[in-house]
Design a protein around this motif. Structure first.
Motif, PDB file in Angstrom:
ATOM      1  N   UNK A  90       0.813  -1.218   0.000  1.00 30.75           N
ATOM      2  CA  UNK A  90       0.000   0.000   0.000  1.00 30.75           C
ATOM      3  C   UNK A  90       0.849   1.271   0.000  1.00 30.75           C
ATOM      4  N   UNK A  91       1.928   1.260   0.787  1.00 27.56           N
ATOM      5  CA  UNK A  91       2.755   2.467   0.891  1.00 27.56           C
ATOM      6  C   UNK A  91       3.300   2.848  -0.480  1.00 27.56           C
ATOM      7  N   UNK A  92       3.594   1.851  -1.242  1.00 27.54           N
ATOM      8  CA  UNK A  92       4.118   2.044  -2.590  1.00 27.54           C
ATOM      9  C   UNK A  92       3.013   2.613  -3.497  1.00 27.54           C
ATOM     10  N   UNK A  93       1.824   2.149  -3.290  1.00 27.47           N
ATOM     11  CA  UNK A  93       0.656   2.668  -4.016  1.00 27.47           C
ATOM     12  C   UNK A  93       0.378   4.116  -3.592  1.00 27.47           C
ATOM     13  N   UNK A  94       0.443   4.387  -2.295  1.00 27.59           N
ATOM     14  CA  UNK A  94       0.163   5.739  -1.793  1.00 27.59           C
ATOM     15  C   UNK A  94       1.147   6.760  -2.382  1.00 27.59           C
ATOM     16  N   UNK A  95       2.400   6.325  -2.506  1.00 29.38           N
ATOM     17  CA  UNK A  95       3.420   7.230  -3.063  1.00 29.38           C
ATOM     18  C   UNK A  95       3.065   7.672  -4.473  1.00 29.38           C
ATOM     19  N   UNK A  96       2.527   6.744  -5.239  1.00 26.99           N
ATOM     20  CA  UNK A  96       2.209   7.049  -6.639  1.00 26.99           C
ATOM     21  C   UNK A  96       1.103   6.081  -7.088  1.00 26.99           C
ATOM     22  N   UNK A  97      -0.120   6.581  -7.038  1.00 30.05           N
ATOM     23  CA  UNK A  97      -1.255   5.673  -7.295  1.00 30.05           C
ATOM     24  C   UNK A  97      -1.273   5.154  -8.742  1.00 30.05           C
ATOM     25  N   UNK A  98      -0.586   5.861  -9.644  1.00 30.72           N
ATOM     26  CA  UNK A  98      -0.616   5.395 -11.043  1.00 30.72           C
ATOM     27  C   UNK A  98       0.108   4.047 -11.202  1.00 30.72           C
ATOM     28  N   UNK A  99       0.819   3.623 -10.141  1.00 31.78           N
ATOM     29  CA  UNK A  99       1.463   2.304 -10.205  1.00 31.78           C
ATOM     30  C   UNK A  99       0.445   1.167 -10.336  1.00 31.78           C
ATOM     31  N   UNK A 100      -0.784   1.486 -10.003  1.00 29.09           N
ATOM     32  CA  UNK A 100      -1.829   0.455 -10.128  1.00 29.09           C
ATOM     33  C   UNK A 100      -1.956  -0.030 -11.576  1.00 29.09           C
ATOM     34  N   UNK A 101      -1.848   0.914 -12.510  1.00 26.97           N
ATOM     35  CA  UNK A 101      -2.008   0.537 -13.921  1.00 26.97           C
ATOM     36  C   UNK A 101      -0.904  -0.425 -14.333  1.00 26.97           C
ATOM     37  N   UNK A 102       0.280  -0.118 -13.833  1.00 27.56           N
ATOM     38  CA  UNK A 102       1.424  -0.968 -14.149  1.00 27.56           C
ATOM     39  C   UNK A 102       1.224  -2.368 -13.568  1.00 27.56           C
ATOM     40  N   UNK A 103       0.785  -2.383 -12.311  1.00 33.31           N
ATOM     41  CA  UNK A 103       0.592  -3.676 -11.650  1.00 33.31           C
ATOM     42  C   UNK A 103      -0.413  -4.541 -12.405  1.00 33.31           C
ATOM     43  N   UNK A 104      -1.515  -3.902 -12.801  1.00 28.56           N
ATOM     44  CA  UNK A 104      -2.566  -4.673 -13.472  1.00 28.56           C
ATOM     45  C   UNK A 104      -2.330  -4.762 -14.979  1.00 28.56           C
ATOM     46  N   UNK A 105      -1.260  -4.113 -15.422  1.00 22.76           N
ATOM     47  CA  UNK A 105      -0.904  -4.114 -16.843  1.00 22.76           C
ATOM     48  C   UNK A 105      -2.054  -3.617 -17.709  1.00 22.76           C
ATOM     49  N   UNK A 106      -2.626  -2.519 -17.243  1.00 17.79           N
ATOM     50  CA  UNK A 106      -3.678  -1.851 -18.002  1.00 17.79           C
ATOM     51  C   UNK A 106      -3.077  -0.531 -18.482  1.00 17.79           C
ATOM     52  N   UNK A 107      -3.123  -0.232 -19.779  1.00 15.62           N
ATOM     53  CA  UNK A 107      -2.556   1.034 -20.242  1.00 15.62           C
ATOM     54  C   UNK A 107      -3.319   2.214 -19.666  1.00 15.62           C
ATOM     55  N   UNK A 108      -2.613   3.254 -19.271  1.00 15.18           N
ATOM     56  CA  UNK A 108      -3.272   4.452 -18.710  1.00 15.18           C
ATOM     57  C   UNK A 108      -3.934   5.230 -19.821  1.00 15.18           C
ATOM     58  N   UNK A 109      -5.139   5.733 -19.535  1.00 13.21           N
ATOM     59  CA  UNK A 109      -5.766   6.609 -20.522  1.00 13.21           C
ATOM     60  C   UNK A 109      -5.448   8.054 -20.137  1.00 13.21           C
ATOM     61  N   UNK A 110      -5.803   8.980 -21.007  1.00 17.67           N
ATOM     62  CA  UNK A 110      -5.500  10.389 -20.729  1.00 17.67           C
ATOM     63  C   UNK A 110      -6.210  10.887 -19.472  1.00 17.67           C
ATOM     64  N   UNK A 111      -7.390  10.329 -19.226  1.00 19.28           N
ATOM     65  CA  UNK A 111      -8.175  10.810 -18.083  1.00 19.28           C
ATOM     66  C   UNK A 111      -7.950   9.981 -16.818  1.00 19.28           C
ATOM     67  N   UNK A 112      -6.889   9.196 -16.802  1.00 18.41           N
ATOM     68  CA  UNK A 112      -6.744   8.259 -15.685  1.00 18.41           C
ATOM     69  C   UNK A 112      -6.526   8.955 -14.329  1.00 18.41           C
ATOM     70  N   UNK A 113      -6.130  10.219 -14.332  1.00 17.74           N
ATOM     71  CA  UNK A 113      -5.937  10.940 -13.067  1.00 17.74           C
ATOM     72  C   UNK A 113      -7.200  11.683 -12.631  1.00 17.74           C
ATOM     73  N   UNK A 114      -8.209  11.545 -13.464  1.00 15.96           N
ATOM     74  CA  UNK A 114      -9.380  12.382 -13.351  1.00 15.96           C
ATOM     75  C   UNK A 114     -10.496  11.733 -12.516  1.00 15.96           C
ATOM     76  N   UNK A 115     -10.136  10.937 -11.551  1.00 22.27           N
ATOM     77  CA  UNK A 115     -11.145  10.234 -10.754  1.00 22.27           C
ATOM     78  C   UNK A 115     -11.426  10.989  -9.465  1.00 22.27           C
ATOM     79  N   UNK A 116     -12.576  10.718  -8.881  1.00 19.33           N
ATOM     80  CA  UNK A 116     -12.927  11.394  -7.626  1.00 19.33           C
ATOM     81  C   UNK A 116     -12.235  10.706  -6.442  1.00 19.33           C
ATOM     82  N   UNK A 117     -11.430  11.439  -5.696  1.00 18.61           N
ATOM     83  CA  UNK A 117     -10.713  10.850  -4.559  1.00 18.61           C
ATOM     84  C   UNK A 117     -11.704  10.462  -3.468  1.00 18.61           C
TER      85      UNK A 117
END
Ligand SMILES: Nc1ncnc2c1ncn2[C@@H]1O[C@H](COP(=O)(O)OS(=O)(=O)O)[C@@H](OP(=O)(O)O)[C@H]1O
Length: 346
Positions: free
Chosen positions: A244-271
């Motif tokens: 989790x700490x690694x995820x908290x540092x940079x949440x975009x690592x989730x895409x890498x972990x799941x091997x899903x390509x990031x879309x342009x709006x991938x940062x655009x989610x409601x926290x």
């Protein structure tokens, strides 16, 4: 790393991705990111993070399947977003109340959704315990939470140090199991949990009268991740794990972990709004108990590391790699005693 992309579309109305743990590991944020990107339930259905269908495990696989039908039954239709049926119920990995000793929930889930990818975000155990305690204190009823976090942890430590529970604990975190695939750790978790409930209830009953119908949370046992991960891997070969700490540092690592390509709006989610900005005085821990907790978690964390590196060599997605700088890596910098965060006195 095992190829988990594309996450297989399950055959039928069942989840393709299950976020099975850990509660307080950042699962709401992971879910929010994915739900922004994908259609995660039927269009007519309101988005719901925790479907809880596996809690019906005592009623058999059919009941679990039936439950998923209401969320995913119409998910095939042509919608603008890509479809990814998700169930993000973060205490599936151990559940304090809905499971039984003789049925392994992952085994039942594997009958229903055999190709599902199972995601775990695992937070350093003491931080998780503090966050969980704080969460229950503020927003969950039906649990007996009288006393500070330190008092509750002390109680669990006393229980774990007694001779009969210690024998059970040794079986629960049995190092030999890292080399084997057929240990039944689920069984020992339940024995321990039941014993702890009974012991803690008796202990509390001696002091107060109003504990009988309330459930008691185990903060320590449920943070010993190794046996739980082991049990899930016994039933699923698509398992992705991130600290989790690694995820908290940079949440975009989730895409890498799941091997899903990031879309342009991938940062655009409601926290999600479930961050504790401060913990109050009841959640603070003395240096003494932190040292003891460190000792208690030493063995399960070591086993987790050994097991994760085994999983890595088998091709599972494990982030970060166990050799790098993290609490589940050998150096363990995050396991140094916690500095108390800013205290708001209630
Ligand atoms: N990006 C990021 N950075 C730092 N911390 C983060 C982040 N995302 C989630 N969190 C922390 O994760 C905790 C909530 O976890 P969950 O969403 O899994 O909780 S729940 O089980 O669904 O209730 C909760 O921890 P506490 O605040 O310590 O309680 C969140 O603050």
């Amino acid at each position: 790393m095992r190829k988990i992309r594309p996450i297989l579309r399950a055959a039928g109305p069942v989840p393709s991705l299950v976020i099975a743990g850990a509660d307080k590991g950042g699962t709401s944020e992971a879910y929010a990111m994915l739900a922004r990107e994908f259609q995660v339930v039927d269009k007519g259905q309101e988005e719901k993070k925790e479907l809880g269908c596996l809690y019906l495990v005592m009623h058999g696989a059919q009941a679990v399947q039936q439950c998923y039908l209401q969320y995913f039954g119409q998910l095939q239709s042509n919608m603008s977003k890509k479809v990814l049926p998700i169930d993000a119920t973060p205490n599936y990995y151990y559940s304090n109340q809905f499971y039984a000793r003789y049925i392994s929930p992952p085994k039942i889930l594997a009958q229903v959704a055999p190709s599902a990818t199972i995601l775990f975000l695992l937070r350093e155990p003491v931080s998780r315990a503090r966050s969980l305690y704080n969460h229950f204190l503020i927003s969950v009823t039906g649990y007996d939470l009288t006393g500070t976090l330190e008092e509750q942890l002390e109680e669990e430590l006393v229980f774990l140090n007694r001779s009969a529970p210690q024998t059970l604990l040794n079986l629960f975190v049995d190092a030999r199991c890292v080399q084997q695939t057929d240990c039944n750790m689920w069984h020992y978790w339940h024995k321990l949990r039941e014993k702890y409930q009974e012991t803690a209830r008796n202990f509390r009953r001696n002091r107060r009268k109003d504990v009988d119908n309330k459930r008691i949370i185990s903060f320590i046992l449920s943070s010993m991740y190794f046996p739980f991960i082991y049990t899930w891997v016994q039933s699923f070969d698509r398992v992705a794990l991130m600290e989790s700490e690694y995820f908290f540092q940079d949440t975009s690592r989730l895409w890498q972990l799941l091997q899903i390509p990031r879309s342009e709006s991938s940062e655009d989610y409601r926290r999600p709004e479930n961050r504790a900005l401060t913990y109050d005085a009841t959640s603070q821990l003395s240096d003494g108990i932190q040292k003891r907790l460190k000792q208690v978690f030493h063995r399960p964390n070591t086993l987790l590391r050994k097991y994760l590196s085994k999983l890595e060599t088998r091709g599972f997605s494990v982030f970060p790699s166990v050799g790098s700088n993290s609490w589940w890596a050998a150096g363990d910098p995050l396991l140094r005693p916690h500095k108390a965060r800013k205290v708001t006195v209630a």
